[in-house]
Design a protein around this motif. Structure first.
Motif, PDB file in Angstrom:
ATOM      1  N   ASN A 147      37.541  60.798  13.933  1.00  0.00           N
ATOM      2  CA  ASN A 147      36.686  59.888  13.182  1.00  0.00           C
ATOM      3  C   ASN A 147      35.562  59.440  14.112  1.00  0.00           C
ATOM      4  OD1 ASN A 147      35.460  57.836  11.785  1.00  0.00           O
ATOM      5  ND2 ASN A 147      37.322  56.643  11.464  1.00  0.00           N
ATOM      6  N   LEU A 148      34.358  59.905  13.869  1.00  0.00           N
ATOM      7  CA  LEU A 148      33.246  59.607  14.760  1.00  0.00           C
ATOM      8  C   LEU A 148      32.694  58.201  14.591  1.00  0.00           C
ATOM      9  CD1 LEU A 148      31.348  63.012  14.594  1.00  0.00           C
ATOM     10  CD2 LEU A 148      33.033  62.234  16.265  1.00  0.00           C
ATOM     11  N   SER A 149      33.105  57.510  13.554  1.00  0.00           N
ATOM     12  CA  SER A 149      32.604  56.150  13.341  1.00  0.00           C
ATOM     13  C   SER A 149      33.375  55.115  14.165  1.00  0.00           C
ATOM     14  CB  SER A 149      32.639  55.789  11.860  1.00  0.00           C
ATOM     15  OG  SER A 149      33.966  55.763  11.391  1.00  0.00           O
ATOM     16  N   SER A 150      34.440  55.533  14.836  1.00  0.00           N
ATOM     17  CA  SER A 150      35.227  54.610  15.649  1.00  0.00           C
ATOM     18  C   SER A 150      35.674  55.287  16.939  1.00  0.00           C
ATOM     19  CB  SER A 150      36.461  54.129  14.879  1.00  0.00           C
ATOM     20  OG  SER A 150      37.286  53.374  15.726  1.00  0.00           O
ATOM     21  N   ALA A 151      35.152  54.789  18.052  1.00  0.00           N
ATOM     22  CA  ALA A 151      35.555  55.333  19.352  1.00  0.00           C
ATOM     23  C   ALA A 151      36.967  54.904  19.713  1.00  0.00           C
ATOM     24  CB  ALA A 151      34.574  54.881  20.428  1.00  0.00           C
ATOM     25  N   GLN A 152      37.510  53.936  18.983  1.00  0.00           N
ATOM     26  CA  GLN A 152      38.850  53.425  19.242  1.00  0.00           C
ATOM     27  C   GLN A 152      39.936  54.179  18.490  1.00  0.00           C
ATOM     28  OE1 GLN A 152      39.314  51.116  21.600  1.00  0.00           O
ATOM     29  NE2 GLN A 152      37.109  51.266  21.908  1.00  0.00           N
ATOM     30  N   GLU A 153      39.541  55.217  17.758  1.00  0.00           N
ATOM     31  CA  GLU A 153      40.503  55.969  16.954  1.00  0.00           C
ATOM     32  C   GLU A 153      40.636  57.379  17.534  1.00  0.00           C
ATOM     33  OE1 GLU A 153      40.951  57.451  12.362  1.00  0.00           O
ATOM     34  OE2 GLU A 153      39.853  55.607  12.777  1.00  0.00           O
TER      35      GLU A 153
END
Length: 79
Positions: free
Chosen positions: A18-24
């Motif tokens: 998921n590129l919208s969240s670096a935390q995922e």
């Protein structure tokens, strides 16, 4: 020239991020994932694209590569 199966497996894993969240990140479970996916994760780790041998997070180079992968998929699937 065509993509070897190993590259396709690596691209498939990069497409899961998921590129919208670096935390995922993602986790490739050795006991339940396909052997090809486990091997692809190991190769991506050795190439410096992900932080763990079994997935983890994208490195900066991995994030850039995953962005290109997502763009390629969008182009190929647009109709």
């Amino acid at each position: 020239m065509s993509f070897p199966p190993d590259y396709i497996e690596e691209l498939n894993l990069l497409a899961l991020y998921n590129l919208s969240s670096a935390q995922e990140g993602i986790k490739v479970h050795r006991h339940s994932a396909a052997p090809e996916s486990v091997a692809a994760a190991e190769r991506l780790f050795r190439k410096g694209l992900i932080t763990q041998v079994d997935g983890g997070y994208l490195t900066p180079l991995g994030n850039e590569t995953a962005e290109h992968t997502h763009k390629l998929l969008a182009i190929l699937t647009s109709g």
